[in-house]
Design a protein around this motif. Structure first.
Motif, short mmCIF file in Angstrom:
data_model
loop_
_atom_site.label_atom_id
_atom_site.label_comp_id
_atom_site.label_asym_id
_atom_site.label_seq_id
_atom_site.Cartn_x
_atom_site.Cartn_y
_atom_site.Cartn_z
N ARG A 1 40.95 27.88 44.26
CA ARG A 1 40.34 28.32 43.02
C ARG A 1 40.59 29.82 42.79
NH1 ARG A 1 35.90 25.28 40.83
NH2 ARG A 1 35.84 23.20 41.75
N ASP A 2 40.21 30.27 41.59
CA ASP A 2 40.33 31.68 41.24
C ASP A 2 38.94 32.31 41.23
OD1 ASP A 2 42.98 31.05 40.81
OD2 ASP A 2 42.74 30.82 38.64
N PHE A 3 38.81 33.46 41.89
CA PHE A 3 37.53 34.15 41.97
C PHE A 3 37.67 35.56 41.41
CE2 PHE A 3 37.48 30.83 45.13
CZ PHE A 3 36.21 30.29 45.02
N VAL A 4 36.84 35.90 40.42
CA VAL A 4 36.92 37.19 39.76
C VAL A 4 36.47 38.29 40.73
CG1 VAL A 4 36.14 38.55 37.78
CG2 VAL A 4 36.42 36.07 37.56
N LEU A 5 37.29 39.33 40.88
CA LEU A 5 37.01 40.36 41.88
C LEU A 5 35.69 41.09 41.63
CD1 LEU A 5 40.47 42.04 42.62
CD2 LEU A 5 39.26 40.30 43.93
N LEU B 1 43.40 39.95 31.59
CA LEU B 1 42.10 40.45 31.17
C LEU B 1 41.30 40.99 32.34
CD1 LEU B 1 40.98 37.65 28.65
CD2 LEU B 1 41.82 39.95 28.12
N ARG B 2 41.51 40.41 33.52
CA ARG B 2 40.76 40.85 34.70
C ARG B 2 41.52 40.47 35.95
NH1 ARG B 2 35.82 36.54 33.57
NH2 ARG B 2 37.00 34.64 33.99
N TRP B 3 41.10 41.04 37.05
CA TRP B 3 41.72 40.76 38.34
C TRP B 3 40.94 39.66 39.06
CZ3 TRP B 3 46.21 43.04 39.90
CH2 TRP B 3 46.62 44.18 39.18
N HIS B 4 41.67 38.76 39.67
CA HIS B 4 41.00 37.74 40.48
C HIS B 4 41.77 37.51 41.77
CE1 HIS B 4 43.81 35.00 38.21
NE2 HIS B 4 43.94 34.48 39.42
N ARG C 1 29.86 32.39 50.22
CA ARG C 1 30.96 31.42 50.24
C ARG C 1 31.97 31.88 51.26
NH1 ARG C 1 31.20 29.58 43.98
NH2 ARG C 1 32.39 27.82 44.73
N GLU C 2 32.66 30.91 51.84
CA GLU C 2 33.77 31.21 52.74
C GLU C 2 35.08 30.90 52.02
OE1 GLU C 2 33.81 29.83 56.71
OE2 GLU C 2 31.89 30.76 57.23
N LEU C 3 35.93 31.91 51.94
CA LEU C 3 37.20 31.78 51.23
C LEU C 3 38.36 32.13 52.15
CD1 LEU C 3 36.27 33.80 47.99
CD2 LEU C 3 35.90 31.35 48.41
N VAL C 4 39.51 31.58 51.83
CA VAL C 4 40.76 31.96 52.51
C VAL C 4 41.67 32.51 51.41
CG1 VAL C 4 42.69 31.24 53.93
CG2 VAL C 4 40.45 30.15 54.22
N PRO C 5 41.67 33.82 51.19
CA PRO C 5 42.45 34.40 50.09
C PRO C 5 43.93 34.48 50.43
CG PRO C 5 41.39 36.15 51.32
CD PRO C 5 40.94 34.85 51.95
N HIS C 6 44.79 34.28 49.42
CA HIS C 6 46.22 34.47 49.68
C HIS C 6 46.93 35.35 48.66
CE1 HIS C 6 47.70 31.67 46.57
NE2 HIS C 6 46.88 30.73 47.01
#
Length: 297
Positions: A173-177, A158-161, A146-151
């Motif tokens: 969207r939120d993506f679990v690390l 409970l977890r990091w995303h 997937r191609e993402l543009v994280p900010h």
């Protein structure tokens, strides 16, 4: 060689290591400003770091900056959980790698600890305004590129995303690390892929929390726990984070406070503010027709 170096110098070397790992580059002036040392001392620190890891950095004379090389391997061991907590609180030092002062305070065990190198690549992309290509394993479709543009990188309790624009779905969207297995830094994104275009992230909503009207026998105790004023706690939260906060604090989001159980000590009094907020499937007791999810990963 590290055994013969003073603690203060180890701190400076750990800072160089940290910046190269998480930022991808460091100016000599960054070190001088951070530690209030002279130019000669700063130059000496970079020379020592170069001796320790000659393949870790290269100097660009045009930009007057040291850059991480493709062969980079950190000199110090950076703890993923501590580093994420520090980054979340805007602390960029890398000191945990050389042994912070130990205080008698314990945190709950974390079952979800991301790969430090995955975190580092994503932080680099965010700081340098770059898109990334990742291998992501989702519950619905398994492993895919997937191609993402994280900010932003976020602790949801409970977890990091990572919060990012997903070029596949054309949405934020939120993506679990821990489900990301590979990160490659790519191109500079368009404006409509940036954090400013993430309306759920930019929108702040007010939450009016009060002691639960049915589950709490002595509401004063809850008022003291949360520092309430006038028997209520008023906070503003990003719309994208509302569901996580409400779940983390076990806030009863039903219309009349009908959830039973000792864990529900708070009730959301202004429930109407959640109208048109996405990603609320995890908010305890909240039900709304046509309410979509901004996550689903």
């Amino acid at each position: 060689m590290l055994d013969s170096i003073s603690f203060a110098q180890k701190q400076r070397l750990a800072y160089i290591d940290f910046c190269l790992l998480f930022k991808g580059a460091i100016y000599r002036q960054d070190l001088i400003n951070r530690f209030q040392v002279g130019l000669s001392a700063g130059s000496r620190d970079f020379s020592i770091y170069k001796e320790l890891a000659p393949d870790n950095l290269s100097y660009d004379s045009r930009e007057k900056r040291y850059f991480q090389t493709p062969q980079f391997k950190p000199v110090f061991e950076h703890d993923a959980r501590r580093t994420l907590t520090k980054l979340a609180n805007d602390i960029s030092d890398g000191f945990d790698a050389i042994g912070d002062i130990h205080f008698p305070v314990e945190a709950p065990s974390s079952l979800n600890v991301p790969d430090i190198f995955i975190v580092a690549r994503l932080v680099q992309a965010i700081l340098n305004n770059k898109a990334v290509s990742v291998i992501y394993t989702s519950l619905s479709s398994g492993s895919n590129a997937r191609e993402l543009v994280p900010h932003s990188i976020v602790d949801n309790g409970l977890r990091w995303h990572v919060r990012a624009f997903d070029r596949k779905s054309q949405s934020f969207r939120d993506f679990v690390l821990t489900r990301i297995s590979k990160v490659t830094i790519k191109d500079t994104p368009n404006e409509d892929e940036s954090a400013q275009a993430d309306t759920e992230w930019q929108r702040l909503i007010p939450l009016q929390l009060v002691p639960h009207p049915k589950n709490v026998e002595h509401p004063t105790a809850i008022e003291m726990d949360y520092g309430m004023e006038n028997k209520q706690l008023l906070i503003e939260v990003r719309a994208a984070m509302a569901g996580y906060l409400l779940r983390r604090w076990n806030v009863d989001c039903t219309e009349r406070g009908t959830l039973k159980g000792a864990e529900y000590q708070l009730w959301l009094q202004n429930r109407f503010t959640l109208n048109n907020v996405q990603n609320l499937a995890i908010a305890p007791g909240y039900e709304a027709k046509g309410n979509g999810s901004g996550g689903g990963n």
